[in-house]
Design an enzyme around this catalytic site. Structure first.
Site, PDB file in Angstrom:
ATOM      1  NE  ARG A   5      -9.381  74.276  87.108  1.00 10.56           N
ATOM      2  CZ  ARG A   5     -10.127  75.380  87.073  1.00 10.56           C
ATOM      3  NH1 ARG A   5     -11.440  75.327  87.040  1.00 10.56           N
ATOM      4  NH2 ARG A   5      -9.564  76.579  87.060  1.00 10.56           N
TER       5      ARG A   5
ATOM      6  N   GLY B 205     -25.094  80.013  86.213  1.00 13.48           N
ATOM      7  CA  GLY B 205     -25.294  81.457  86.116  1.00 13.48           C
ATOM      8  C   GLY B 205     -25.561  82.085  87.465  1.00 13.48           C
TER       9      GLY B 205
ATOM     10  CG  HIS C 199     -25.312  92.552  92.005  1.00 17.10           C
ATOM     11  ND1 HIS C 199     -25.146  93.221  93.197  1.00 17.10           N
ATOM     12  CD2 HIS C 199     -26.259  93.218  91.314  1.00 17.10           C
ATOM     13  CE1 HIS C 199     -25.980  94.255  93.228  1.00 17.10           C
ATOM     14  NE2 HIS C 199     -26.674  94.276  92.102  1.00 17.10           N
TER      15      HIS C 199
ATOM     16  CD1 TRP D  71     -18.519  88.907  84.302  1.00 20.37           C
ATOM     17  CD2 TRP D  71     -17.135  88.504  82.590  1.00 20.37           C
ATOM     18  NE1 TRP D  71     -18.024  90.110  83.866  1.00 20.37           N
ATOM     19  CE2 TRP D  71     -17.171  89.894  82.826  1.00 20.37           C
ATOM     20  CE3 TRP D  71     -16.332  88.009  81.560  1.00 20.37           C
ATOM     21  CZ2 TRP D  71     -16.439  90.780  82.057  1.00 20.37           C
ATOM     22  CZ3 TRP D  71     -15.606  88.904  80.804  1.00 20.37           C
ATOM     23  CH2 TRP D  71     -15.662  90.271  81.065  1.00 20.37           C
TER      24      TRP D  71
ATOM     25  N   GLY E  74     -22.819  76.831  98.066  1.00 21.09           N
ATOM     26  CA  GLY E  74     -22.467  75.421  98.267  1.00 21.09           C
ATOM     27  C   GLY E  74     -21.828  74.821  97.014  1.00 21.09           C
TER      28      GLY E  74
ATOM     29  NE  ARG F 230     -15.465  80.090  96.076  1.00 23.39           N
ATOM     30  CZ  ARG F 230     -16.184  80.818  96.926  1.00 23.39           C
ATOM     31  NH1 ARG F 230     -16.336  80.424  98.190  1.00 23.39           N
ATOM     32  NH2 ARG F 230     -16.743  81.936  96.518  1.00 23.39           N
TER      33      ARG F 230
ATOM     34  CG  ASP G 201      12.082  87.375  84.658  1.00 23.58           C
ATOM     35  OD1 ASP G 201      12.641  88.046  83.766  1.00 23.58           O
ATOM     36  OD2 ASP G 201      12.612  87.138  85.759  1.00 23.58           O
TER      37      ASP G 201
ATOM     38  CD  GLU H  30     -15.732  78.609  91.217  1.00 25.32           C
ATOM     39  OE1 GLU H  30     -16.189  78.751  92.373  1.00 25.32           O
ATOM     40  OE2 GLU H  30     -16.244  77.857  90.368  1.00 25.32           O
TER      41      GLU H  30
HETATM   42  P1  TGC Z   1     -23.284  84.865 103.956  1.00 26.50           P
HETATM   43  O1  TGC Z   1     -24.313  85.536 104.831  1.00 26.50           O
HETATM   44  O2  TGC Z   1     -21.885  84.718 104.457  1.00 26.50           O
HETATM   45  O3  TGC Z   1     -23.804  83.381 103.571  1.00 26.50           O
HETATM   46  C1  TGC Z   1     -25.140  83.142 103.131  1.00 26.50           C
HETATM   47  C2  TGC Z   1     -25.435  81.673 103.416  1.00 26.50           C
HETATM   48  O4  TGC Z   1     -24.552  80.830 102.686  1.00 26.50           O
HETATM   49  C3  TGC Z   1     -23.746  80.021 103.572  1.00 26.50           C
HETATM   50  N1  TGC Z   1     -22.406  79.983 102.981  1.00 26.50           N
HETATM   51  C4  TGC Z   1     -21.900  78.919 102.342  1.00 26.50           C
HETATM   52  N2  TGC Z   1     -22.383  77.695 102.133  1.00 26.50           N
HETATM   53  C5  TGC Z   1     -21.619  76.821 101.429  1.00 26.50           C
HETATM   54  N3  TGC Z   1     -20.422  77.147 100.927  1.00 26.50           N
HETATM   55  C6  TGC Z   1     -19.910  78.384 101.100  1.00 26.50           C
HETATM   56  N4  TGC Z   1     -18.725  78.704 100.580  1.00 26.50           N
HETATM   57  C7  TGC Z   1     -20.643  79.332 101.851  1.00 26.50           C
HETATM   58  N5  TGC Z   1     -20.434  80.628 102.213  1.00 26.50           N
HETATM   59  C8  TGC Z   1     -21.519  81.005 102.900  1.00 26.50           C
HETATM   60  C9  TGC Z   1     -23.796  80.745 104.898  1.00 26.50           C
HETATM   61  O5  TGC Z   1     -23.569  79.841 105.957  1.00 26.50           O
HETATM   62  C10 TGC Z   1     -25.204  81.288 104.875  1.00 26.50           C
HETATM   63  O6  TGC Z   1     -26.080  80.209 105.147  1.00 26.50           O
HETATM   64  P2  TGC Z   1     -27.485  80.445 105.965  1.00 26.50           P
HETATM   65  O7  TGC Z   1     -27.999  79.057 106.213  1.00 26.50           O
HETATM   66  O8  TGC Z   1     -27.082  81.169 107.219  1.00 26.50           O
HETATM   67  O9  TGC Z   1     -28.343  81.255 105.058  1.00 26.50           O
HETATM   68  O10 TGC Z   1     -23.331  85.585 102.550  1.00 26.50           O
HETATM   69  P3  TGC Z   1     -22.784  87.006 102.073  1.00 26.50           P
HETATM   70  O11 TGC Z   1     -23.826  87.650 101.227  1.00 26.50           O
HETATM   71  O12 TGC Z   1     -22.262  87.793 103.257  1.00 26.50           O
HETATM   72  O13 TGC Z   1     -21.580  86.608 101.102  1.00 26.50           O
HETATM   73  C11 TGC Z   1     -20.407  86.116 101.551  1.00 26.50           C
HETATM   74  C12 TGC Z   1     -19.369  86.063 100.387  1.00 26.50           C
HETATM   75  C13 TGC Z   1     -18.903  87.453 100.006  1.00 26.50           C
HETATM   76  C14 TGC Z   1     -18.196  85.282 100.940  1.00 26.50           C
HETATM   77  C15 TGC Z   1     -19.962  85.344  99.165  1.00 26.50           C
HETATM   78  O14 TGC Z   1     -20.961  86.076  98.594  1.00 26.50           O
HETATM   79  C16 TGC Z   1     -18.936  84.990  98.121  1.00 26.50           C
HETATM   80  O15 TGC Z   1     -18.311  83.924  98.187  1.00 26.50           O
HETATM   81  N6  TGC Z   1     -18.738  85.864  97.071  1.00 26.50           N
HETATM   82  C17 TGC Z   1     -17.898  85.514  95.929  1.00 26.50           C
HETATM   83  C18 TGC Z   1     -18.771  85.192  94.740  1.00 26.50           C
HETATM   84  C19 TGC Z   1     -18.194  84.119  93.868  1.00 26.50           C
HETATM   85  O16 TGC Z   1     -17.307  83.357  94.258  1.00 26.50           O
HETATM   86  N7  TGC Z   1     -18.732  83.992  92.703  1.00 26.50           N
HETATM   87  C20 TGC Z   1     -18.322  82.921  91.801  1.00 26.50           C
HETATM   88  C21 TGC Z   1     -19.268  82.791  90.654  1.00 26.50           C
HETATM   89  S1  TGC Z   1     -19.112  81.259  89.794  1.00 26.50           S
HETATM   90  C22 TGC Z   1     -17.638  81.320  89.022  1.00 26.50           C
HETATM   91  O17 TGC Z   1     -16.851  82.194  89.174  1.00 26.50           O
HETATM   92  C23 TGC Z   1     -17.365  80.178  88.137  1.00 26.50           C
HETATM   93  S2  TGC Z   1     -15.875  80.229  87.309  1.00 26.50           S
HETATM   94  C24 TGC Z   1     -15.856  78.598  86.880  1.00 26.50           C
HETATM   95  C25 TGC Z   1     -14.824  78.151  85.985  1.00 26.50           C
HETATM   96  O18 TGC Z   1     -14.792  78.551  84.809  1.00 26.50           O
HETATM   97  O19 TGC Z   1     -14.041  77.287  86.437  1.00 26.50           O
HETATM   98  P1  FAD Z   2     -15.948  92.790  91.526  1.00 26.41           P
HETATM   99  O1  FAD Z   2     -16.768  92.070  92.529  1.00 26.41           O
HETATM  100  O2  FAD Z   2     -16.477  94.065  90.973  1.00 26.41           O
HETATM  101  O3  FAD Z   2     -14.506  93.049  92.143  1.00 26.41           O
HETATM  102  C1  FAD Z   2     -13.561  93.964  91.568  1.00 26.41           C
HETATM  103  C2  FAD Z   2     -12.378  94.101  92.537  1.00 26.41           C
HETATM  104  O4  FAD Z   2     -12.859  94.598  93.794  1.00 26.41           O
HETATM  105  C3  FAD Z   2     -11.692  92.777  92.841  1.00 26.41           C
HETATM  106  O5  FAD Z   2     -10.315  92.978  93.024  1.00 26.41           O
HETATM  107  C4  FAD Z   2     -12.308  92.355  94.162  1.00 26.41           C
HETATM  108  O6  FAD Z   2     -11.477  91.496  94.924  1.00 26.41           O
HETATM  109  C5  FAD Z   2     -12.498  93.703  94.839  1.00 26.41           C
HETATM  110  N1  FAD Z   2     -13.548  93.662  95.860  1.00 26.41           N
HETATM  111  C6  FAD Z   2     -14.871  93.404  95.700  1.00 26.41           C
HETATM  112  N2  FAD Z   2     -15.510  93.440  96.872  1.00 26.41           N
HETATM  113  C7  FAD Z   2     -14.571  93.725  97.796  1.00 26.41           C
HETATM  114  C8  FAD Z   2     -14.599  93.886  99.211  1.00 26.41           C
HETATM  115  N3  FAD Z   2     -15.715  93.757  99.920  1.00 26.41           N
HETATM  116  N4  FAD Z   2     -13.446  94.187  99.836  1.00 26.41           N
HETATM  117  C9  FAD Z   2     -12.267  94.302  99.153  1.00 26.41           C
HETATM  118  N5  FAD Z   2     -12.172  94.145  97.826  1.00 26.41           N
HETATM  119  C10 FAD Z   2     -13.319  93.872  97.153  1.00 26.41           C
HETATM  120  N6  FAD Z   2     -19.454  83.625  87.192  1.00 26.41           N
HETATM  121  C11 FAD Z   2     -20.476  82.710  87.161  1.00 26.41           C
HETATM  122  O7  FAD Z   2     -21.496  82.888  87.829  1.00 26.41           O
HETATM  123  N7  FAD Z   2     -20.385  81.590  86.402  1.00 26.41           N
HETATM  124  C12 FAD Z   2     -19.297  81.321  85.646  1.00 26.41           C
HETATM  125  O8  FAD Z   2     -19.240  80.276  84.983  1.00 26.41           O
HETATM  126  C13 FAD Z   2     -18.230  82.263  85.625  1.00 26.41           C
HETATM  127  N8  FAD Z   2     -17.163  82.070  84.809  1.00 26.41           N
HETATM  128  C14 FAD Z   2     -16.213  83.051  84.685  1.00 26.41           C
HETATM  129  C15 FAD Z   2     -15.225  82.935  83.715  1.00 26.41           C
HETATM  130  C16 FAD Z   2     -14.298  83.963  83.551  1.00 26.41           C
HETATM  131  C17 FAD Z   2     -13.268  83.859  82.465  1.00 26.41           C
HETATM  132  C18 FAD Z   2     -14.307  85.082  84.413  1.00 26.41           C
HETATM  133  C19 FAD Z   2     -13.261  86.162  84.281  1.00 26.41           C
HETATM  134  C20 FAD Z   2     -15.279  85.204  85.368  1.00 26.41           C
HETATM  135  C21 FAD Z   2     -16.264  84.208  85.514  1.00 26.41           C
HETATM  136  N9  FAD Z   2     -17.324  84.343  86.418  1.00 26.41           N
HETATM  137  C22 FAD Z   2     -18.351  83.428  86.442  1.00 26.41           C
HETATM  138  C23 FAD Z   2     -17.473  85.576  87.171  1.00 26.41           C
HETATM  139  C24 FAD Z   2     -16.575  85.666  88.417  1.00 26.41           C
HETATM  140  O9  FAD Z   2     -17.032  84.812  89.427  1.00 26.41           O
HETATM  141  C25 FAD Z   2     -16.568  87.122  88.886  1.00 26.41           C
HETATM  142  O10 FAD Z   2     -15.809  87.835  87.942  1.00 26.41           O
HETATM  143  C26 FAD Z   2     -15.965  87.271  90.279  1.00 26.41           C
HETATM  144  O11 FAD Z   2     -16.817  86.716  91.256  1.00 26.41           O
HETATM  145  C27 FAD Z   2     -15.677  88.732  90.639  1.00 26.41           C
HETATM  146  O12 FAD Z   2     -16.760  89.571  90.353  1.00 26.41           O
HETATM  147  P2  FAD Z   2     -16.560  90.927  89.469  1.00 26.41           P
HETATM  148  O13 FAD Z   2     -15.841  90.544  88.238  1.00 26.41           O
HETATM  149  O14 FAD Z   2     -17.881  91.562  89.355  1.00 26.41           O
HETATM  150  O15 FAD Z   2     -15.573  91.807  90.324  1.00 26.41           O
END
Ligand code: TGC
Ligand code: FAD
Length: 390
Positions: free
Chosen positions: A95, A135, A141, A167, A243, A249, A342, A369
Site C-alpha cells: 500500500r 522527499g 526535520h 526515510w 497538500g 493520508r 497476543d 504521514e
Molecule cells: P502551517 O503554518 O500550519 O501550514 C503551512 C501552509 O500549509 C497549509 N496546510 C495544508 N495544506 C494542505 N494540506 C494540509 N494537510 C495542510 N496543513 C497545512 C496551511 O494552510 C498553510 O497554508 P498558507 O497558504 O497559509 O501558507 O504549517 P506548520 O509549519 O505549522 O506545520 C503544521 C504541521 C506540523 C501540521 C505540519 O508540518 C505537518 O503535517 N507535519 C507532519 C509532517 C509529515 O506528515 N510528514 C510526512 C512526510 S511524507 C511521508 O511520511 C510518506 S510515508 C509514505 C508511505 O510510505 O506510504
Molecule cells: P520526530 O518528528 O522527531 O518525532 C519523534 C517523536 O516526537 C514522535 O513521537 C512525535 O509524535 C513527537 N513529536 C514531534 N513533535 C512534537 C510536538 N510538537 N508535540 C508533541 N510531540 C511531538 N518521509 C518522506 O518525506 N517521504 C517518505 O516517503 C517517507 N517514508 C517513510 C517510510 C518509513 C518506513 C518511515 C518510518 C518514515 C517515512 N517518512 C517519509 C518519514 C516520516 O514522515 C517521519 O518519520 C515522520 O514525519 C516523523 O518524523 P521523525 O521521524 O523525524 O520524528
C-alpha cells in the site's frame, strides 16, 4: 493461511456502488492470488516484491483517482480508498508503494506541474514503467518539515540542489524524486529530480524491523543541477508538500482498515480452531471480549473512511477531517494487530501468521504521514483555534 472472508457487520456494502464493489473485489482477488503467496518471504528477506509493480499498473491502481487523459483510471475517492484497504490487507509496504507513487509523486505532478511535466511522467507512472518517490523528511526535520535545510540556489536557467532527505519510500528504485527545497529567500519549491542526475544518489536504508517489504532510502544532493523546467511551477510554500500529504493520508486511513481486517480474520479463524482447557479459545469470555472489540472498532473505522470518502467526493473534506481518520484508523489497526498477536499465543511470533507482520508495519504507519501526536495537535488546533505545536 486461510482464505480471507472480510467483515461487513453493518452492511456497508449497501453504501457502495456496483463499480466500487467491483474495484474492491478485483483488488481483493489480486491480493489473495498474487500478494499473499509471496509476501511473507519478501518480508523476511527485506525485499520489496518488484514483480508486482507492472501488475498493479495493469490493474489501474497507480494514480487511480487521476484523470484518464493521463493514462490513469479516473476513479472516485471511495473506489481509490477501497484499493488502499485491500492492498494493506496484504501488506502495508505494498500500500505504501501505491500511495507514494499515486498520491505523493503523481498527484503533485498533476496538481502543481506543467502540462509538459504531466505528459512526460504520468502515463508511464500509471503503468508502473516509471517509479516516483517523495522527499520531504530530513535527518533533523521530520514532524517539522518547515525547518528543512535542503537548499535550491538559482544559477541562470537552472537550480543547484544541496542537502539530504531521509526515510524516503521507493527512493532507491525511483526514476523521479519529487523533492522539496528552500530557495535563497527561504521559499519552498518542488523539484523533479531524475535518476542519474550528476550529484544525486539514493542509498537504501537497511535493518528495519518494520515495513521490511518496502524500499526506504536516503536522498543525497551534492550540487545537483536541475533545470527550471523540472520545477513544479504551480505551487510555492509548505502548503505544496502538505497538500500531497492530505491525499496520501486519505488512502492510509482506508489502509488501516485493511490491516485490521487481516488480523481479525486470522485470529477469528484461529481461536475457533484451537482448543485449550478442553474447548475452543473462541468459547472463552475474554477472547470473545477481544473479538467484540475488534468488530466494533473495525466497523467504526469503516464508517469513518467511507464518510470521509463521501466528503471528499463532495469537495467538503478538509485536511483536518483527513487527520481524524488517519489518527483513528491507524491507532485502531495497531491495537487490533497487537491484540491478535497476543491471541495467537507463541504461534503469533512466527512468520506462519500475519498479525505480527502487520503489527510491525503499523508502527511505521503510526509514525509516517504525520505521527499520531501531530494529528492529535492538528485536531486540537482545529477545535480550539490555538496551535500547540511549539
Ligand atoms: P502551517 O503554518 O500550519 O501550514 C503551512 C501552509 O500549509 C497549509 N496546510 C495544508 N495544506 C494542505 N494540506 C494540509 N494537510 C495542510 N496543513 C497545512 C496551511 O494552510 C498553510 O497554508 P498558507 O497558504 O497559509 O501558507 O504549517 P506548520 O509549519 O505549522 O506545520 C503544521 C504541521 C506540523 C501540521 C505540519 O508540518 C505537518 O503535517 N507535519 C507532519 C509532517 C509529515 O506528515 N510528514 C510526512 C512526510 S511524507 C511521508 O511520511 C510518506 S510515508 C509514505 C508511505 O510510505 O506510504
Ligand atoms: P520526530 O518528528 O522527531 O518525532 C519523534 C517523536 O516526537 C514522535 O513521537 C512525535 O509524535 C513527537 N513529536 C514531534 N513533535 C512534537 C510536538 N510538537 N508535540 C508533541 N510531540 C511531538 N518521509 C518522506 O518525506 N517521504 C517518505 O516517503 C517517507 N517514508 C517513510 C517510510 C518509513 C518506513 C518511515 C518510518 C518514515 C517515512 N517518512 C517519509 C518519514 C516520516 O514522515 C517521519 O518519520 C515522520 O514525519 C516523523 O518524523 P521523525 O521521524 O523525524 O520524528
Amino acid at each position: 493461511m486461510s482464505a480471507f472472508r472480510g467483515l461487513d457487520y453493518y452492511h456497508l456494502d449497501d453504501l457502495l456502488s456496483e463499480d466500487e464493489i467491483m474495484v474492491r473485489d478485483m483488488t481483493r482477488d489480486f491480493v489473495s492470488d498474487a500478494v499473499m503467496p509471496v509476501i511473507e518471504e519478501a518480508y523476511e528477506n527485506a525485499e520489496f516484491p518488484k514483480h508486482l509493480i507492472p501488475m498493479v499498473g495493469e490493474l489501474g491502481m497507480l494514480g487511480a483517482n487521476l484523470p484518464t487523459e493521463y493514462g490513469c483510471a479516473g476513479l472516485g475517492p471511495v473506489a481509490y480508498g477501497l484499493i488502499c484497504q485491500e492492498l494493506e490487507r496484504g501488506d502495508s509496504g505494498l500500500r505504501s508503494f501505491v500511495s507514494v507513487q499515486g498520491s505523493l509523486a503523481m498527484w503533485p505532478i498533476f496538481a502543481y506541474g506543467s502540462e509538459e511535466q504531466r505528459k512526460r511522467w504520468l502515463p508511464g507512472m500509471a503503468k508502473g514503467e516509471l517509479i516516483g518517490c517523495f522527499g520531504l523528511t530530513e535527518p533533523d526535520h521530520g514532524s517539522d518539515p518547515g525547518g528543512m535545510i535542503t537548499r535550491a540556489r538559482k544559477d541562470g536557467g537552472d537550480w543547484i540542489l544541496n542537502g539530504a532527505k531521509m526515510w524516503i519510500t521507493n527512493g532507491t528504485i525511483a526514476d523521479v524524486a519529487v523533492v522539496w527545497a528552500k530557495d535563497e529567500e527561504g521559499v519552498i519549491h518542488g523539484f523533479l529530480v531524475e535518476k542519474g542526475m550528476d550529484g544525486f544518489s539514493a542509498p537504501e536504508q537497511k535493518r528495519k524491523f518494520s515495513l521490511r517489504a518496502s524500499v526506504t532510502s536516503e536522498l543525497v544532493f551534492e550540487d545537483v543541477r536541475v533545470p527550471d523546467s523540472n520545477r513544479l511551477p504551480n505551487v510555492q510554500g509548505l502548503k505544496g508538500p502538505l497538500g500531497c500529504l492530505t491525499q496520501a493520508r486519505y488512502g492510509i486511513a482506508w489502509g488501516g482498515v485493511g490491516a485490521a481486517l487481516a488480523c481479525y480474520d486470522e485470529v477469528l479463524h484461529y481461536t475457533k480452531g484451537r482448543e485449550q482447557f478442553g474447548k475452543p479459545l473462541a468459547g472463552f469470555q475474554l477472547i470473545q471480549a477481544n473479538l467484540a472489540e475488534m468488530v466494533t472498532e473495525i466497523t467504526k473505522a469503516q464508517l469513518v473512511a467511507w464518510r470521509l470518502g463521501k466528503l471528499k467526493e463532495a469537495g467538503k473534506a478538509r485536511p483536518q477531517h483527513v487527520s481524524l481518520a488517519k489518527r483513528n484508523n491507524i491507532k485502531m489497526a495497531l491495537d487490533i494487530a497487537r491484540m491478535a498477536r497476543d491471541m495467537l499465543g507463541a504461534n503469533g511470533v512466527t512468520a506462519e501468521y500475519q498479525s505480527m507482520r502487520h503489527m510491525c508495519n503499523l508502527e511505521s504507519v503510526y509514525t509516517y504521514e504525520g505521527t499520531h501526536n501531530i494529528h492529535t495537535l492538528i485536531l486540537g488546533q482545529d477545535v480550539t483555534g490555538i496551535a500547540a505545536f511549539s
